[in-house]
Structure formats: structure tokens, C-alpha cells
Design a protein around this motif. Structure first.
Motif, PDB file in Angstrom:
ATOM      1  N   GLY A   4      58.138  57.396  -6.258  1.00  0.00           N
ATOM      2  CA  GLY A   4      57.764  58.109  -5.039  1.00  0.00           C
ATOM      3  C   GLY A   4      56.576  57.481  -4.343  1.00  0.00           C
ATOM      4  O   GLY A   4      56.523  57.390  -3.114  1.00  0.00           O
ATOM      5  N   ARG A   5      55.605  57.031  -5.107  1.00  0.00           N
ATOM      6  CA  ARG A   5      54.423  56.381  -4.537  1.00  0.00           C
ATOM      7  C   ARG A   5      54.790  55.017  -3.954  1.00  0.00           C
ATOM      8  O   ARG A   5      54.304  54.639  -2.896  1.00  0.00           O
ATOM      9  CB  ARG A   5      53.327  56.204  -5.592  1.00  0.00           C
ATOM     10  N   ARG A   6      55.626  54.270  -4.667  1.00  0.00           N
ATOM     11  CA  ARG A   6      56.021  52.945  -4.170  1.00  0.00           C
ATOM     12  C   ARG A   6      56.725  53.075  -2.828  1.00  0.00           C
ATOM     13  O   ARG A   6      56.456  52.313  -1.904  1.00  0.00           O
ATOM     14  CB  ARG A   6      56.947  52.255  -5.174  1.00  0.00           C
ATOM     15  N   PHE A  57      42.807  62.509  -3.518  1.00  0.00           N
ATOM     16  CA  PHE A  57      43.244  61.194  -3.966  1.00  0.00           C
ATOM     17  C   PHE A  57      42.943  61.073  -5.450  1.00  0.00           C
ATOM     18  O   PHE A  57      41.826  61.362  -5.879  1.00  0.00           O
ATOM     19  CB  PHE A  57      42.509  60.088  -3.201  1.00  0.00           C
ATOM     20  N   ALA A  58      43.928  60.642  -6.219  1.00  0.00           N
ATOM     21  CA  ALA A  58      43.726  60.458  -7.648  1.00  0.00           C
ATOM     22  C   ALA A  58      42.900  59.193  -7.885  1.00  0.00           C
ATOM     23  O   ALA A  58      43.169  58.151  -7.297  1.00  0.00           O
ATOM     24  CB  ALA A  58      45.070  60.348  -8.364  1.00  0.00           C
ATOM     25  N   HIS A  69      39.757  63.580  -9.161  1.00  0.00           N
ATOM     26  CA  HIS A  69      40.374  63.589  -7.833  1.00  0.00           C
ATOM     27  C   HIS A  69      39.246  63.563  -6.818  1.00  0.00           C
ATOM     28  O   HIS A  69      38.298  64.336  -6.917  1.00  0.00           O
ATOM     29  CB  HIS A  69      41.226  64.842  -7.620  1.00  0.00           C
ATOM     30  N   ARG A  70      39.363  62.664  -5.859  1.00  0.00           N
ATOM     31  CA  ARG A  70      38.382  62.635  -4.776  1.00  0.00           C
ATOM     32  C   ARG A  70      38.919  63.480  -3.643  1.00  0.00           C
ATOM     33  O   ARG A  70      40.044  63.319  -3.212  1.00  0.00           O
ATOM     34  CB  ARG A  70      38.131  61.207  -4.282  1.00  0.00           C
ATOM     35  N   SER A  90      43.983  56.043  -5.654  1.00  0.00           N
ATOM     36  CA  SER A  90      45.330  56.003  -5.086  1.00  0.00           C
ATOM     37  C   SER A  90      45.223  55.883  -3.575  1.00  0.00           C
ATOM     38  O   SER A  90      44.392  56.525  -2.944  1.00  0.00           O
ATOM     39  CB  SER A  90      46.075  57.281  -5.462  1.00  0.00           C
ATOM     40  N   GLY A  91      46.086  55.044  -3.013  1.00  0.00           N
ATOM     41  CA  GLY A  91      46.066  54.837  -1.573  1.00  0.00           C
ATOM     42  C   GLY A  91      46.677  55.971  -0.787  1.00  0.00           C
ATOM     43  O   GLY A  91      46.462  56.098   0.405  1.00  0.00           O
ATOM     44  N   SER A  92      47.453  56.809  -1.448  1.00  0.00           N
ATOM     45  CA  SER A  92      48.067  57.939  -0.751  1.00  0.00           C
ATOM     46  C   SER A  92      47.509  59.233  -1.301  1.00  0.00           C
ATOM     47  O   SER A  92      47.123  59.321  -2.462  1.00  0.00           O
ATOM     48  CB  SER A  92      49.591  57.909  -0.896  1.00  0.00           C
ATOM     49  N   SER A  93      47.461  60.229  -0.458  1.00  0.00           N
ATOM     50  CA  SER A  93      46.909  61.510  -0.879  1.00  0.00           C
ATOM     51  C   SER A  93      47.950  62.299  -1.656  1.00  0.00           C
ATOM     52  O   SER A  93      49.119  61.946  -1.719  1.00  0.00           O
ATOM     53  CB  SER A  93      46.438  62.311   0.332  1.00  0.00           C
TER      54      SER A  93
END
Length: 131
Positions: A103-105, A54-55, A41-42, A71-74
Motif C-alpha cells: 500500500g505504501r509503495r 508520520f511513522a 509517530h510525528r 515515512s514519506g506518507s502520512s
């Protein structure tokens, strides 16, 4: 000045939403689904001292090439390091891979549209009312 800033922010967020929607559509139509591995995770700090995570996901494409993307979302809820996640990518553009969770989509497209709509609406309201 506030009117212009609100309108610019709104249109910019709407642009991000359109861009992400186009990528998601391309992935849905011609993407390849594979299993990815969360490798870390960043952590990024916000201006207020809060941290967002962020994954970072690694996957292997159909040719055996190894790719890593963030991943574009936190948020990392349900995405533990070492855990498997569904990934979708297009063979000619694996750098545009995305985590393929419902959920991410939805969130990656809906949040910029909602924020952009809000800022644009506020800017238009300020313009019309002269505030």
C-alpha cells in the motif's frame, strides 16, 4: 494567475512522483530488506487545524549501523509504536529507506501522479478554454 499556479502545482507533483518512482525502482532492484521498528509517530498540524501522523522507523543495516527515517506518507494505520515493519534500503544510501508495504509503495507513487495529473489537466483546460 490561476492557470500558472495550477500548471506549476501539477508539474511539481508530477516531479515528486517521478522522484519517488525512481527511488522505489532502485530499492526494488538492489535494495536490502530488513525489519524496522516503529519508534514513534510525528504529529504535524495542517493549516485547518487537522493533524496528520508520520511513522518514524528505526532499522539496523548490514554493517550494524543504526538508521532512523520518517515515512514519506502520512497515516499510521497498522503501524503501532513498537511494531515491526518491513524496510527496504540501498547499502550506499540508507537515508533513502522506505517502508516496504504494498500500500505504501503504490500510494507514495500514485498519489503525486494523480494529483499532478489533475492539476496539470485543469491548468491546460483553463488555458484552452480561456477561463
Amino acid at each position: 494567475m490561476w492557470i500558472a499556479m495550477s500548471l506549476v502545482a501539477g508539474v511539481t507533483l508530477l516531479g515528486f512522483g517521478v522522484h519517488e518512482a525512481m527511488i522505489r525502482r532502485r530499492l526494488r532492484r538492489g535494495g536490502i530488506g530488513v525489519s524496522g521498528l516503529v519508534v514513534r509517530h510525528r504529529r504535524s498540524s495542517t493549516g485547518r487545524g487537522d493533524a496528520v501522523h508520520f511513522a518514524v522507523v528505526e532499522f539496523v543495516d548490514e554493517r550494524g549501523g543504526r538508521h532512523t527515517f520518517e515515512s514519506g506518507s502520512s497515516g499510521v494505520g497498522g503501524l503501532p509504536v513498537g511494531g515491526r515493519v518491513p524496510v527496504r534500503y540501498v547499502s550506499d544510501a540508507p537515508e533513502h529507506a522506505r517502508i516496504d508495504l504494498t500500500g505504501r509503495r503504490i500510494g507514495d507513487v500514485a498519489l503525486p501522479f494523480m494529483g499532478g495529473g489533475l492539476f496539470t489537466a485543469v491548468g491546460i483546460w483553463m488555458l484552452v478554454t480561456g477561463r
